[in-house]
Design an enzyme around this catalytic site. Sequence first.
Site, mmCIF file in Angstrom:
data_model
loop_
_atom_site.group_PDB
_atom_site.id
_atom_site.type_symbol
_atom_site.label_atom_id
_atom_site.label_comp_id
_atom_site.label_asym_id
_atom_site.label_seq_id
_atom_site.Cartn_x
_atom_site.Cartn_y
_atom_site.Cartn_z
ATOM 1 N N ASP A 36 0.863 -1.160 0.000
ATOM 2 C CA ASP A 36 0.000 0.000 0.000
ATOM 3 C C ASP A 36 0.907 1.219 0.000
ATOM 4 O O ASP A 36 2.033 1.171 0.507
ATOM 5 C CB ASP A 36 -0.947 0.024 1.199
ATOM 6 C CG ASP A 36 -2.117 0.975 0.981
ATOM 7 O OD1 ASP A 36 -2.657 1.019 -0.144
ATOM 8 O OD2 ASP A 36 -2.512 1.670 1.931
ATOM 9 N N PHE A 87 1.392 8.866 -12.712
ATOM 10 C CA PHE A 87 -0.017 8.803 -12.334
ATOM 11 C C PHE A 87 -0.156 9.355 -10.920
ATOM 12 O O PHE A 87 0.826 9.746 -10.289
ATOM 13 C CB PHE A 87 -0.527 7.355 -12.390
ATOM 14 C CG PHE A 87 0.225 6.427 -11.474
ATOM 15 C CD1 PHE A 87 -0.263 6.150 -10.201
ATOM 16 C CD2 PHE A 87 1.415 5.837 -11.865
ATOM 17 C CE1 PHE A 87 0.433 5.306 -9.347
ATOM 18 C CE2 PHE A 87 2.111 4.995 -11.021
ATOM 19 C CZ PHE A 87 1.623 4.726 -9.756
ATOM 20 N N GLY A 88 -1.373 9.388 -10.434
ATOM 21 C CA GLY A 88 -1.600 9.834 -9.065
ATOM 22 C C GLY A 88 -1.147 11.267 -8.862
ATOM 23 O O GLY A 88 -1.480 12.166 -9.630
ATOM 24 N N TYR A 89 -0.342 11.462 -7.828
ATOM 25 C CA TYR A 89 0.131 12.790 -7.448
ATOM 26 C C TYR A 89 1.458 13.160 -8.114
ATOM 27 O O TYR A 89 2.052 14.181 -7.774
ATOM 28 C CB TYR A 89 0.291 12.862 -5.926
ATOM 29 C CG TYR A 89 -1.008 12.689 -5.172
ATOM 30 C CD1 TYR A 89 -1.810 13.783 -4.875
ATOM 31 C CD2 TYR A 89 -1.432 11.437 -4.761
ATOM 32 C CE1 TYR A 89 -3.002 13.640 -4.187
ATOM 33 C CE2 TYR A 89 -2.625 11.271 -4.067
ATOM 34 C CZ TYR A 89 -3.406 12.373 -3.785
ATOM 35 O OH TYR A 89 -4.590 12.223 -3.100
ATOM 36 N N ASP A 90 1.922 12.366 -9.064
ATOM 37 C CA ASP A 90 3.228 12.597 -9.691
ATOM 38 C C ASP A 90 3.420 14.020 -10.230
ATOM 39 O O ASP A 90 4.505 14.582 -10.096
ATOM 40 C CB ASP A 90 3.487 11.578 -10.804
ATOM 41 C CG ASP A 90 3.795 10.183 -10.272
ATOM 42 O OD1 ASP A 90 3.871 10.001 -9.040
ATOM 43 O OD2 ASP A 90 3.954 9.267 -11.103
ATOM 44 N N LYS A 113 12.540 7.980 -12.474
ATOM 45 C CA LYS A 113 11.595 7.934 -11.353
ATOM 46 C C LYS A 113 11.923 6.763 -10.427
ATOM 47 O O LYS A 113 11.902 6.904 -9.210
ATOM 48 C CB LYS A 113 10.155 7.819 -11.859
ATOM 49 C CG LYS A 113 9.145 7.766 -10.722
ATOM 50 C CD LYS A 113 7.722 7.623 -11.225
ATOM 51 C CE LYS A 113 6.767 7.425 -10.070
ATOM 52 N NZ LYS A 113 5.391 7.187 -10.516
ATOM 53 N N HIS A 132 9.682 5.486 -3.936
ATOM 54 C CA HIS A 132 9.372 4.847 -2.674
ATOM 55 C C HIS A 132 9.079 3.357 -2.868
ATOM 56 O O HIS A 132 9.502 2.534 -2.069
ATOM 57 C CB HIS A 132 8.172 5.540 -2.016
ATOM 58 C CG HIS A 132 7.076 5.854 -2.993
ATOM 59 N ND1 HIS A 132 7.226 6.812 -3.978
ATOM 60 C CD2 HIS A 132 5.858 5.324 -3.170
ATOM 61 C CE1 HIS A 132 6.124 6.854 -4.712
ATOM 62 N NE2 HIS A 132 5.281 5.963 -4.239
#
Length: 156
Positions: free
Chosen positions: A28, A108-111, A131, A136
């Site tokens: 997660d 994607f997401g908050y990139d 990246k 993370h």
Amino acid sequence: TSLTIEGNAKQKADYITEHFNLNCFADDTGLEINALNGEPGVYSARYAGDQRSDSDNMDLVLNKLASINDRSARFKTVIALTIDNQQYLFEGIVNGIIRTKKTGTNGFGYDPIFEPENCGKTFAEMEMDEKNSYSHRARAIKKMITFMHDRIQPES
């Protein structure tokens, strides 16, 4: 449905182990913003609502941070690895800041709003290889791979 990123990773792995009796791993990930007391955190994917819109999520973050100077944040991934009824956790963190606007088209997401520290560009401005050198998820995976490698090495 857990209240923590760790809890969600464990819950996912536990489900597979309990229902299928298999060794497995699950993860997660969440974005934690200091000025927002760790939000969106475990709610990162649905921060702006159940429609799970990346754009809406980023807009909500940018709006909440509009008049805040502390833009420090971190991406956190936790992997739960279950082997032979033992569970191990591996954490990967990348610290950075939230930009004031979306920049870049990759990822994607908050990139488009997250800039890793000492980098000068967002995840969305990077190619995948670059990246992954900051990521993370990559950091958590490397820890898990090292653990697995050490586990299967014969004793000398």
